[in-house]
Scaffold this motif. Structure first.
Motif, PDB file in Angstrom:
ATOM      1  N   GLU A 747       0.864  -1.291  -0.017  1.00  0.00           N
ATOM      2  CA  GLU A 747       0.083  -0.002  -0.033  1.00  0.00           C
ATOM      3  C   GLU A 747       0.905   1.387   0.088  1.00  0.00           C
ATOM      4  N   GLU A 748       0.308   2.131  -0.493  1.00  0.00           N
ATOM      5  CA  GLU A 748       1.128   3.320  -0.647  1.00  0.00           C
ATOM      6  C   GLU A 748       0.386   4.739  -0.027  1.00  0.00           C
ATOM      7  N   SER A 749       0.631   5.042   1.016  1.00  0.00           N
ATOM      8  CA  SER A 749      -0.131   6.190   1.676  1.00  0.00           C
ATOM      9  C   SER A 749       0.876   7.402   1.667  1.00  0.00           C
ATOM     10  N   HIS A 750       2.108   7.385   1.174  1.00  0.00           N
ATOM     11  CA  HIS A 750       2.800   8.690   1.216  1.00  0.00           C
ATOM     12  C   HIS A 750       2.987   9.043   2.499  1.00  0.00           C
ATOM     13  N   ASN A 751       2.876   8.361   3.501  1.00  0.00           N
ATOM     14  CA  ASN A 751       2.758   8.994   4.915  1.00  0.00           C
ATOM     15  C   ASN A 751       3.788   7.939   5.837  1.00  0.00           C
ATOM     16  N   ALA A 752       4.970   7.530   5.518  1.00  0.00           N
ATOM     17  CA  ALA A 752       5.391   6.555   6.257  1.00  0.00           C
ATOM     18  C   ALA A 752       6.887   7.214   6.909  1.00  0.00           C
ATOM     19  N   GLY A 753       7.137   8.438   6.653  1.00  0.00           N
ATOM     20  CA  GLY A 753       8.236   9.119   7.224  1.00  0.00           C
ATOM     21  C   GLY A 753       9.353   9.670   6.600  1.00  0.00           C
ATOM     22  N   GLY A 754       9.584   8.891   5.557  1.00  0.00           N
ATOM     23  CA  GLY A 754      11.032   9.144   4.665  1.00  0.00           C
ATOM     24  C   GLY A 754      10.621  10.101   3.346  1.00  0.00           C
ATOM     25  N   GLU A 755      11.677  10.380   2.656  1.00  0.00           N
ATOM     26  CA  GLU A 755      11.448  11.288   1.473  1.00  0.00           C
ATOM     27  C   GLU A 755      10.185  10.688   0.717  1.00  0.00           C
ATOM     28  N   TRP A 756       9.166  11.496   0.252  1.00  0.00           N
ATOM     29  CA  TRP A 756       7.847  11.223  -0.448  1.00  0.00           C
ATOM     30  C   TRP A 756       7.072  10.327   0.211  1.00  0.00           C
ATOM     31  N   GLY A 757       7.563  10.043   1.639  1.00  0.00           N
ATOM     32  CA  GLY A 757       6.706   9.221   2.570  1.00  0.00           C
ATOM     33  C   GLY A 757       7.151   7.875   2.437  1.00  0.00           C
ATOM     34  N   CYS A 758       8.280   7.392   2.218  1.00  0.00           N
ATOM     35  CA  CYS A 758       8.797   6.179   2.252  1.00  0.00           C
ATOM     36  C   CYS A 758       8.893   5.695   3.458  1.00  0.00           C
ATOM     37  N   GLY A 759       8.743   4.294   3.627  1.00  0.00           N
ATOM     38  CA  GLY A 759       9.038   3.583   4.937  1.00  0.00           C
ATOM     39  C   GLY A 759       9.872   2.308   4.979  1.00  0.00           C
ATOM     40  N   GLY A 760       9.905   1.818   6.060  1.00  0.00           N
ATOM     41  CA  GLY A 760      10.814   0.445   6.456  1.00  0.00           C
ATOM     42  C   GLY A 760       9.596  -0.781   6.181  1.00  0.00           C
ATOM     43  N   ILE A 761      10.223  -1.948   5.973  1.00  0.00           N
ATOM     44  CA  ILE A 761       9.291  -3.287   5.923  1.00  0.00           C
ATOM     45  C   ILE A 761       9.693  -4.375   6.665  1.00  0.00           C
ATOM     46  N   GLY A 762      10.940  -4.938   6.183  1.00  0.00           N
ATOM     47  CA  GLY A 762      11.293  -6.037   6.600  1.00  0.00           C
ATOM     48  C   GLY A 762      11.535  -6.500   8.294  1.00  0.00           C
ATOM     49  N   GLU A 763      11.745  -5.350   8.837  1.00  0.00           N
ATOM     50  CA  GLU A 763      11.875  -5.463  10.265  1.00  0.00           C
ATOM     51  C   GLU A 763      10.645  -5.498  11.004  1.00  0.00           C
ATOM     52  N   ASP A 764       9.639  -4.823  10.563  1.00  0.00           N
ATOM     53  CA  ASP A 764       8.403  -4.550  11.196  1.00  0.00           C
ATOM     54  C   ASP A 764       7.406  -5.892  11.098  1.00  0.00           C
ATOM     55  N   VAL A 765       7.662  -6.369   9.703  1.00  0.00           N
ATOM     56  CA  VAL A 765       6.797  -7.530   9.652  1.00  0.00           C
ATOM     57  C   VAL A 765       7.391  -8.696  10.239  1.00  0.00           C
ATOM     58  N   ALA A 766       8.611  -9.035  10.436  1.00  0.00           N
ATOM     59  CA  ALA A 766       9.126  -9.781  11.303  1.00  0.00           C
ATOM     60  C   ALA A 766       8.881  -9.566  12.837  1.00  0.00           C
ATOM     61  N   THR A 767       8.780  -8.456  13.306  1.00  0.00           N
ATOM     62  CA  THR A 767       8.404  -8.366  14.576  1.00  0.00           C
ATOM     63  C   THR A 767       7.035  -8.318  14.735  1.00  0.00           C
ATOM     64  N   LEU A 768       6.055  -8.162  14.018  1.00  0.00           N
ATOM     65  CA  LEU A 768       4.604  -8.613  14.399  1.00  0.00           C
ATOM     66  C   LEU A 768       3.909  -9.592  14.050  1.00  0.00           C
ATOM     67  N   ILE A 769       4.604 -10.192  13.408  1.00  0.00           N
ATOM     68  CA  ILE A 769       4.032 -11.718  12.751  1.00  0.00           C
ATOM     69  C   ILE A 769       3.709 -12.699  13.931  1.00  0.00           C
ATOM     70  N   PRO A 770       4.685 -12.790  14.924  1.00  0.00           N
ATOM     71  CA  PRO A 770       4.335 -13.870  15.384  1.00  0.00           C
ATOM     72  C   PRO A 770       3.061 -14.119  16.408  1.00  0.00           C
ATOM     73  N   ALA A 771       2.342 -13.051  16.652  1.00  0.00           N
ATOM     74  CA  ALA A 771       0.963 -13.145  17.313  1.00  0.00           C
ATOM     75  C   ALA A 771       0.009 -13.934  16.426  1.00  0.00           C
TER      76      ALA A 771
END
Lengths: 803, 232, 320
Positions: A747-771
């Motif tokens: 999804e592209e909300s342009h609202n994830a913090g970096g230039e043009w609103g880009c953001g991080g991916i791999g780390e967060d998925v790994a972190t929240l997936i277990p539950a």
């Protein structure tokens, strides 16, 4: 879906051939552990075999006699008398987090405080095999001392004390100030809830299991030392190494070739596996005037450092029948490393994913964080695992308690600091940021891709013809859109108009070479092919605080954008000095640069190629070779217990982007085995820079997260306090056969913090997936298992209890 | 310096298939072995291995045949002299009995694509083709490979560029450390089965661990490589 | 690893001679996948002084039906069993067991003989540097009893040792009533292991398995392995059932005791009856009647009893 914020990108958003692809596929890419310099010595350090033990007597005579043993450095060797390693305290970046931790660590102590602690003796030999053989021949008489493995036991009065007389600690001396937090009135809210219940939670201690083992080769060039290391922090390692060796930092060069799996753990320079083995290799190399490689074998790697601490505790939940969460009270016990190393865990525990993402108004957190005889560790994608897990479990619990669809519970409770989503996106509006409801968008996309509406059913309601129960699971959280890093990036324009991105870095595998080149091409206005990002060692001109690591694209995109603006101005300045007819009467602001051509905005057809301008920057003494520009970005908030991350130009901001995941499993009631058949990851990445790499990060994170939930854990013998599974056979990471299909939606909300609103991916998925696995298993068999990993024993016993 | 043998060894796949069945010179035995099983699902070689002669002292003249299982020759200090081919090129080496094939390739001969991840047979990163079988070099004694034909990912990459391209195109590498092991295993699969199904790919690659979690894209890459190679 | 003497005999007799000459601490190497790990980790009480490799002995590989038997060479790679069309069609449980063994790579090196003779995976036995001087190594303590037993025995102890036999091929071989042919004699497969002998097998020191003989089988057979993950894993519990053309069943569990565990109670339960799900479940319950958990101080292996039931049920239903 039409996107009102879509920029008209030329290079961003396209797939380019991975710059590191050919080398890595052929196997010609070189990693630190591949480097064995000619005439190299090898060194290996002993590890404590017991949970807590002291050397009473050590006999190295048999080891000395083995052919090929060159040197044996014992704990009582005068050469290392009083040698200490750097502590976090001395580190400028982490010092502010470590006010309770001030000791320097003994270099080669005679007492070990956990199974796997480096201590006792170092063997130096002509080969790794001889090191291992000689180490095995060292005879030690041990005095075994009391130990404790569980953090809850560690804070009890009668627990063995690790640091007698430690004033800075609380309680019995083992407890480290954890985090306490309170918002609203929890007790009142529980009373007003339709249901109040408590669930146990546990997350296992896990290991990063980087494919490459920590290894360091050191070689002296006169008074200077060159270090080849598998590290994520070449600059920091040079700082520590210089301090340990009594050198100036400018005398140490740390080279990081490709790195075999880092995931944050290899940013743990404070640990013996980084600064310790580097010190050994450098010291031995100097004394013997030969290069030296200090290696850690896989078992020692497992035993000497974990990546996430063991946590257990409980969560009390108060909620209404419609799924509205009124109150959450969390009590966690987290196991901790001995001090002298940076604290992780406590400061990042528990509650913050409720404050950051939900409208839950009453939150209480009590975290006890205690030293145990478990190894120290850093992160494995990432330190927020506990907070994220707690949010996931609560969402799941509430949905199952009232028979609700967990996606509805998510939408109902989505918000920010006790307020609803409208409040959140009003903040975005005030700052001129996009206002699209990210969670709604993600859930809508994900449900469709996954077929959620046709697959979701009541708990335990669907048995398949193969005899297994079918279940679906859902999880959500914010997307990692923090901006935590201080980075500096340099861009240098070469004589042919091509550009190098400058900065010390190591390769984490996130395809940063390609991605950052795309960003730079976009920002500068030159073709992608004219940009490259090559490795720089620790002496490279620009220091990227967290090169390519957590949310690298957020910080680095901003750094690159800033540098690019300066570079463009410099190029325009230069262009105007050339008296070209195309730029007659122009000033800098009149010029533009696109696809490698400089032109006047008013006359885009009269253009000059950048190489014609770059070529005029001759290497005269008075003129630099090319033009280089530095983009600096320094935005981080030191108030860790109340984290909010910065806007690009200062101030703090909430997280706007979200993500959610869907999983389909089959559970065999006869054997307790879980078969993961289908995973859909939906991540609001803000802006897609490199589509295949984004998806790769999403799957990759999912595989790692599922491992934590499904099979990964350290297994201890509780009588002796030793680790029983320090190898890849018994410590079980996910394999190709443990799932069937994985898909990722971006999804592209342009609202994830970096230039043009880009953001991080791999780390967060790994972190929240277990539950998510708890959610899916509960949907399959109707039993709540919130203590992970969900191995067959837990499923079988839960089903037995249910009967 | 380009070795003559090596040049010869790099036969194009098409050329080889045209010549299929023709006995090649010793220098190109490796290539022949790598490609010889193309298009067949059968494993027959284990049924009839018999030893007809032992190796003479002059190992350089040894002709590697299926029926020959040369013995290592003991040299000074208990080291063993063996002769074998790697990526189609012939090597003689002396090894300690304790030396693993991984150590021989990676440390002695400099084949850096043979990685070590677990070094206990649990991960597939040290995979090499040994007479066509994908085996773990960390769990193989170097002294046992006399007369055998070994392929590493960098050698395979030159023979099967379609596989390498499919791996790059699908971004099957993140940190890239385990990727050579996948290449070796995928090559072994493709040479036995030119058109594998998704499940066959998953089963074949099941012994390769990737901590970055790249698994889903490997399946696609192997399918693409198979079709680029003509499903042979 | 420490260095050692490496023998490459070219005949079985020559191999036996080396073993006889070096009575102690000389090990046979098939594919090497077990012994190399053991040597790298220094788990053995005394380090091997010599290894006798069977790798260069001709005639020890192959899968073929000959006369009344299926003959499998002891040095045949496990993967070849998994891929064999002959086994897949007629000796299904053995092909299935082979295909679930370890990982594809280990199966390419590992041999049938080695798989059946492998040392236990007990993590106290396997602890690096021979740290626990357990019963199996001549000590007097079984550390599992006071420790972590989640993968340990549910059918009693061997001389106070709670370890289990981890082989995937073993239950299939037992179900198919195989015979191990050695350089000295023929051993009915169930006698290859014994509660009375703490070693991995009952073989003499200089005894070498050369092949396995399985009576030609025309019935149905099935193997199932319950494990934490789907590959590169040892079983929690595995099992096989073979029902021959005249309806006689042989059922065997493994990873539940020091030796593969023949389930005669389950065989009796289904004898002469047509297989249904409830009958299979009943057989499973009968099979574990004498099972007993060892709680230890970690995760109790009680759950293995339930899984054993489930495995029995699955393998019986698989023969329907």
């Amino acid at each position: 879906m039409a996107d009102e914020y879509k920029d008209d990108f030329l290079y961003v958003g396209k797939d380019y051939r991975r710059k590191d692809g050919p080398e890595k596929a052929m196997g010609t890419a070189i990693y630190a552990s591949d480097i064995t310099l000619p005439n190299s010595l090898f060194a290996k350090v002993m590890t404590c075999p017991w949970a807590h033990a002291k050397i009473k007597k050590m006999d190295t005579s048999k080891a000395e006699k083995i052919e090929g043993v060159v040197d044996i450095i014992r704990y009582d060797d005068p050469r290392i008398k009083d040698t200490k390693l750097m502590s976090s305290w001395n580190h400028p970046f982490t010092a502010y987090l470590t006010e309770n931790v001030e000791e320097l660590k003994d270099f080669l102590p005679s007492e070990g405080f956990y199974d796997g602690e480096e201590m006792g003796v170092i063997i130096v030999a002509e080969s790794e095999d001889i090191c291992e053989e000689a180490m095995n021949a060292v005879e030690v008489e041990w005095e075994q001392l009391p130990f404790v493995l569980d953090p809850e036991d560690s804070i009890k009065k009668d627990a063995p004390i690790y640091y007698p007389g430690r004033e800075t600690m609380i309680g019995n001396g083992n407890e480290i100030p954890g985090c306490e937090f309170s918002m609203g009135d929890v007790d009142k809210a529980f009373k007003e809830s339709d249901e109040v219940w408590t669930v146990p939670v546990a997350e296992p201690m896990i290991n990063w299991v980087g494919a490459e083992m920590p290894q360091v080769t050191c070689n002296w060039e006169g008074e200077d030392v060159v270090v080849y290391a598998h590290t994520q922090q070449p600059y920091d390692l040079s700082l520590y190494t210089a301090a340990n060796l009594g050198l100036k930092q400018c005398q140490v060069k740390v080279i990081t070739p490709y790195s075999g799996g880092t995931f944050g753990e290899r940013a743990f320079v404070q640990h013996f596996n980084d600064q310790g083995i580097t010190y050994i290799a450098a010291m031995v190399a100097k004394q013997h005037k030969r290069p030296c490689k200090c290696f850690i074998n896989r078992a020692d790697q497992f035993r000497s450092a974990r990546s996430q601490c063991y946590m257990h505790g409980e969560i009390k939940i108060g909620a209404n029948k419609n799924g509205k969460i009124n109150a959450v009270s969390i009590k966690n016990f987290t196991s901790h490393q001995r001090a002298g190393l940076w604290i992780t865990g406590s400061a990042y525990s528990g509650y913050d994913h409720f404050t950051d993402n939900t409208c839950v108004q009453n939150i209480k957190m009590e975290d006890h964080c205690a030293v145990t005889s478990q190894p120290p560790g850093w992160w494995f994608r990432c330190e927020q695992n506990i907070g994220s897990y707690n949010l996931g479990i609560v969402n799941s619990e509430v949905a199952h308690k009232f028979g609700l669809d967990p996606t509805d519970v998510a939408i109902l409770n989505n918000g920010y600091e006790g307020h609803d989503v409208d409040y959140l996106y009003n903040i975005a509006k005030e700052h001129g940021l996009p206002t699209r409801d990210s969670l709604k968008a993600c859930i809508e996309t994900g449900k469709k891709a996954f077929g959620w509406d046709s697959k979701f059913h009541a708990d335990g309601a669907k048995k398949l013809p193969n005899g297994r129960y079918h279940g679906v699971g859902f999880i959500w959280d914010h997307a990692w859109n923090d901006n935590v890093n201080t980075i500096t990036v340099g861009l240098s324009l070469n004589q042919d108009g091509s550009v190098n991105i400058l900065g010390q870095r190591d390769d984490l595998g996130t395809n940063d070479k390609t991605t950052y080149s795309q960003i730079a091409a976009e920002c500068i206005g030159i073709p992608y092919e004219m940009v490259n990002y090559r490795c720089g060692d620790s002496t490279a001109p620009f220091q990227l605080k967290n090169p390519g690591g957590s949310m690298g694209v957020i910080s680095q995109s901003r750094g690159i954008m800033r540098a690019a603006k300066k570079l463009r101005t410099a190029i325009f300045d230069k262009a105007l000095t050339l008296n070209l007819p195309e730029f007659k009467d122009a000033v800098v602001d009149d010029l533009d640069l696109k696809e490698g051509y400089v032109f006047k905005k008013s006359a885009p057809n009269a253009k000059v190629h950048i190489s014609d301008i770059a070529a005029t920057c001759l290497p005269y003494a008075t003129q630099p070779w090319g033009i280089s520009c530095k983009g600096v970005i320094m935005v981080y908030d030191t108030n860790v217990t109340k984290r909010k991350w910065g806007y690009p130009d200062g101030g703090t901001r909430p997280r706007f982007a979200r993500q959610c995941h869907f999983i389909e499993v089959e559970v065999d009631p006869d054997t307790g085995e879980i078969f993961m058949t289908n995973i859909n990851n939906v991540v609001d990445v803000g802006v897609v820079i490199s589509p295949k790499s984004c998806r790769g990060q999403a799957y990759g994170g999912a595989m790692q997260g599922l491992g934590r939930a499904y099979s990964e854990e350290y297994i201890y013998d509780k009588t002796y306090g030793v680790i029983l599974n320090p190898d890849l056979q018994e410590y079980k990471i996910v394999t190709m056969l443990d799932f069937e299909t994985a898909e990722a939606e971006l999804e592209e909300s342009h609202n994830a913090g970096g230039e043009w609103g880009c953001g991080g991916i791999g780390e967060d998925v790994a972190t929240l997936i277990p539950a998510i696995l708890s959610d899916a298993v509960r949907n399959a068999i109707g039993v709540s298992i919130t203590e992970q990993p969900i191995t067959p024993d837990k499923i079988i016993m839960a089903l037995k209890d249910k009967k | 310096m380009k070795d003559k043998d090596e040049e010869k060894a790099v036969l194009s796949r098409r050329q080889f298939l045209k010549d299929a069945g023709i006995v090649l010179g010793t220098s190109a035995v490796g290539s022949a072995a790598l490609l010889s099983a193309c298009g067949t699902n059968e494993i027959t070689k284990t049924d009839t291995v018999t030893k007809t002669s032992t190796v003479t002292k002059n190992v350089t003249t040894t002709v590697v045949e299926k029926e020959t299982l040369p013995l290592p020759i003991e040299t000074e200090n208990g080291r063993l002299l063996i002769s074998f081919t790697v990526n189609g090129k012939k090597f003689d080496a002396t090894v300690e009995p304790r030396e693993t094939l991984h150590h021989l390739l990676h440390e002695q001969l400099g084949f850096k694509s043979v990685k070590t991840f677990c070094s206990r047979g649990g991960c597939g990163s040290c995979s090499v083709l040994l007479d066509g079988r994908p085996v773990l070099s960390c769990m193989t004694f170097a002294s046992s490979v006399g007369g055998k034909d070994i392929w590493t990912s960098d050698g395979i990459g030159k023979e099967m560029p379609e596989l390498i391209e499919a791996y790059i195109d699908n971004e099957c590498m993140q940190c890239g450390y385990c990727t050579p092991g996948f290449i070796v295993t995928a090559a072994a699969l493709l040479k036995r089965n030119g058109n594998p199904s998704t499940d066959e790919i998953r089963e074949a690659l099941a012994g390769n661990l990737c901590r970055c979690g790249t698994y889903p894209v490997h399946i696609k890459a192997v399918h693409e490589a198979a079709s680029a190679m003509g499903g042979k | 690893m420490k260095n050692f003497k490496q023998y490459y005999p070219t005949t079985v007799d020559e191999a036996a001679k080396y073993l006889k000459e070096n009575p102690k601490d000389t090990y046979i190497v098939g594919g090497g996948t077990d012994v190399i790990g053991a040597m790298k980790d220094f788990i053995l009480p005394t380090y091997p002084v010599a290894l006798v490799s069977l790798d260069k002995i001709p005639g020890l590989t192959g899968i073929k039906e000959e006369g009344d038997y299926l003959i499998i060479g002891a040095m045949t790679k496990v993967e070849d069993l998994a891929m064999s069309d002959l086994l897949k069609s007629k000796y299904t449980c053995l092909a299935e067991a082979a295909s679930r063994t370890a990982s594809p790579h280990l199966r390419e090196s590992g041999t049938v003989g080695g798989n059946l003779c492998q040392m236990t995976r007990c993590w106290y036995f396997r602890h690096n540097n021979n740290q626990f001087d357990c019963v199996r190594k001549g000590g007097s303590t079984c550390y599992a009893l006071t420790g972590e037993t989640r993968f340990h025995s549910i059918f009693g102890l061997t001389k106070m040792c709670a370890a289990v036999n981890p082989s995937d091929l073993a239950p299939a071989m037992v179900a198919l009533n195989a015979v191990a042919v050695t350089n000295k004699k023929e051993i009915p497969i169930e006698k290859l292991w014994s509660f009375a002998v703490p070693g991995s097998t009952t073989l003499d020191h200089d005894e070498i398995i050369t092949s396995f003989k399985i009576p030609k089988f025309t019935g149905k057979s099935c193997f199932y392995k319950a494990s934490v993950r789907r590959t590169i894993d040892f079983p929690i519990v595995n099992g096989a059932c073979a029902i021959d053309a005249s309806g006689n069943a042989r059922i065997c569990l493994n990873a539940v005791a020091m030796t593969p565990h023949r389930c005669t109670e389950a065989e009796e339960t289904i004898k002469g009856k047509s297989i249904t799900e409830s009958l299979a479940a009943e057989a499973g319950a009968a099979a574990v009647q004498k099972a007993k958990a060892i709680p230890g101080t970690g995760t109790s292996n009680e759950y293995k009893i339930e899984i054993a039931k489930g495995v029995i049920k699955k393998v019986i239903l698989g023969c329907k």
